[in-house]
Design a protein around this motif. Structure first.
Motif, mmCIF file in Angstrom:
data_model
loop_
_atom_site.group_PDB
_atom_site.id
_atom_site.type_symbol
_atom_site.label_atom_id
_atom_site.label_comp_id
_atom_site.label_asym_id
_atom_site.label_seq_id
_atom_site.Cartn_x
_atom_site.Cartn_y
_atom_site.Cartn_z
ATOM 1 N N TYR A 190 34.201 -1.363 27.168
ATOM 2 C CA TYR A 190 34.098 -0.684 28.472
ATOM 3 C C TYR A 190 35.157 0.405 28.621
ATOM 4 O O TYR A 190 34.845 1.545 28.928
ATOM 5 N N TYR A 191 36.417 0.057 28.388
ATOM 6 C CA TYR A 191 37.520 0.988 28.636
ATOM 7 C C TYR A 191 37.559 2.105 27.600
ATOM 8 O O TYR A 191 37.347 1.904 26.407
ATOM 9 N N SER A 192 37.869 3.307 28.081
ATOM 10 C CA SER A 192 38.220 4.463 27.260
ATOM 11 C C SER A 192 39.059 5.375 28.145
ATOM 12 O O SER A 192 39.056 5.229 29.378
ATOM 13 N N PRO A 193 39.789 6.328 27.601
ATOM 14 C CA PRO A 193 40.552 7.246 28.463
ATOM 15 C C PRO A 193 39.697 7.976 29.505
ATOM 16 O O PRO A 193 40.109 8.085 30.668
ATOM 17 N N PRO A 194 38.487 8.478 29.165
ATOM 18 C CA PRO A 194 37.676 9.082 30.220
ATOM 19 C C PRO A 194 37.251 8.097 31.307
ATOM 20 O O PRO A 194 37.204 8.452 32.497
ATOM 21 N N VAL A 195 36.926 6.867 30.921
ATOM 22 C CA VAL A 195 36.571 5.852 31.917
ATOM 23 C C VAL A 195 37.775 5.527 32.792
ATOM 24 O O VAL A 195 37.643 5.303 34.004
ATOM 25 N N HIS A 196 38.972 5.503 32.196
ATOM 26 C CA HIS A 196 40.213 5.290 32.957
ATOM 27 C C HIS A 196 40.308 6.307 34.095
ATOM 28 O O HIS A 196 40.511 5.925 35.258
ATOM 29 N N ALA A 197 40.159 7.584 33.763
ATOM 30 C CA ALA A 197 40.262 8.629 34.791
ATOM 31 C C ALA A 197 39.158 8.508 35.830
ATOM 32 O O ALA A 197 39.404 8.641 37.045
ATOM 33 N N ALA A 198 37.945 8.232 35.374
ATOM 34 C CA ALA A 198 36.808 8.156 36.294
ATOM 35 C C ALA A 198 36.917 6.990 37.255
ATOM 36 O O ALA A 198 36.367 7.044 38.369
#
Length: 308
Positions: free
Chosen positions: A269-277
């Motif tokens: 689930y987690y990725s740097p873009p998902v973190h920001a979103a």
């Protein structure tokens, strides 16, 4: 005596109902009851479902399923951990199923991870029935303490780089985890530069709980943010996180580090873009949590309590 999980199974279906999510229920078909019993603190139920796998229920409320647990575990752990430049000592309050601990251990800088869980029965149930979540309990960096989390933090001041509170809802044994004294204890237990992340309820249902929680945190921490993730088996399919930093000016939505290619390959689930979103909220929720506006997402938990 409290609720009995097996009593919530009718005609082969488990249904989750509660005052915190009025007028709705989550139902899952039960193929096999693996465990049903009561600890010193709460009712425990473990069953299997043909779509969601093994399901852990505490006091009638779904905590994890083996199909979708990663959406919660990864986000509550990696949002604060990747916002820290190099976490070494990490404290997990609650989280007796071991899922958050599993994610914490994916950070190579972590030398020590302490899990403080008030109910030993949850840890034992997870080891037996949820081995994919509980694997981290055998890691040499891990210490498991069966105790009250607030009391533990009072004895460990200036001790942790990141504190993660993986709590159930603010009823029963988890109620204290949503009170201002708990957040004050957390602030004292964090080192300079530290971050905390706590389960922050559902923006569709609980803005009346979320707003005072954020207000209490803003009196203790110079930087406070709210993020969320999607979990199909949680009320309204969504759950939030309150994230606090001891330093001012921290950009919580921008990771300080990124997962290695090997770690990213293990994340679902987690990725740097998902973190920001995760910090980009729908307008009704943004107005409520950032501007203190009215909750216009529907009936609230306070409405449900008033109806009783």
């Amino acid at each position: 005596m409290g609720i009995c999980g097996k009593d919530l199974i009718k005609d082969g279906w488990f249904s989750e109902r509660g005052a915190l999510w009025p007028g709705q229920a989550m139902s899952l078909q039960v193929t096999d009851v693996l465990y049903s019993g009561r600890s010193a603190f709460q009712d425990l139920l473990v069953f299997t479902n043909p779509t969601y796998g093994t399901v852990l229920v505490l006091d009638g409320v779904i905590q994890v399923t083996t199909r979708d647990e990663f959406a919660y575990q990864e986000m509550i752990a990696h949002l604060p951990l990747f916002a820290h430049p190099a976490p070494v000592d990490v404290l997990v309050i609650g989280g007796g199923d071991g899922g958050v601990l599993r994610e914490v251990l994916k950070h190579p800088s972590v030398a020590r991870a302490v899990l403080v869980e008030i109910d030993a029965a949850v840890v034992e149930a997870s080891k037996r029935y949820l081995p994919a979540l509980a694997a981290g309990f055998d890691d040499p960096r891990v210490e498991v303490v069966i105790a009250d989390g607030a009391a533990y933090m009072a004895d460990h001041v200036d001790a942790y780089d990141v504190i993660i509170t993986d709590s159930s809802d603010p009823i029963g044994p988890a109620e204290v985890l949503f009170q201002p004294p708990f957040y004050a204890a957390m602030a004292r237990s964090l080192r300079a530069g530290g971050l905390a992340c706590c389960q922050g309820e559902c923006m569709w249902l609980h803005l009346d709980l979320i707003r005072p929680l954020l207000s209490a945190c803003r009196r203790l921490f110079p930087t406070v943010g709210y993020a969320y993730t999607a979990v199909p088996t949680y009320p309204s399919g969504q759950i939030g996180f309150v994230i606090c930093a001891k330093d001012a000016g921290v950009d919580l939505a921008t990771p300080r580090r990124a997962p290695s290619a090997a770690v990213q390959g293990r994340l679902r689930y987690y990725s740097p873009p998902v973190h920001a979103a995760a910090f980009v909220l729908p307008e009704f929720a943004r107005r409520a949590v950032e501007e203190g506006g009215d909750a216009d997402g529907g009936r609230t938990a306070a409405d449900a309590v008033a109806d009783k």
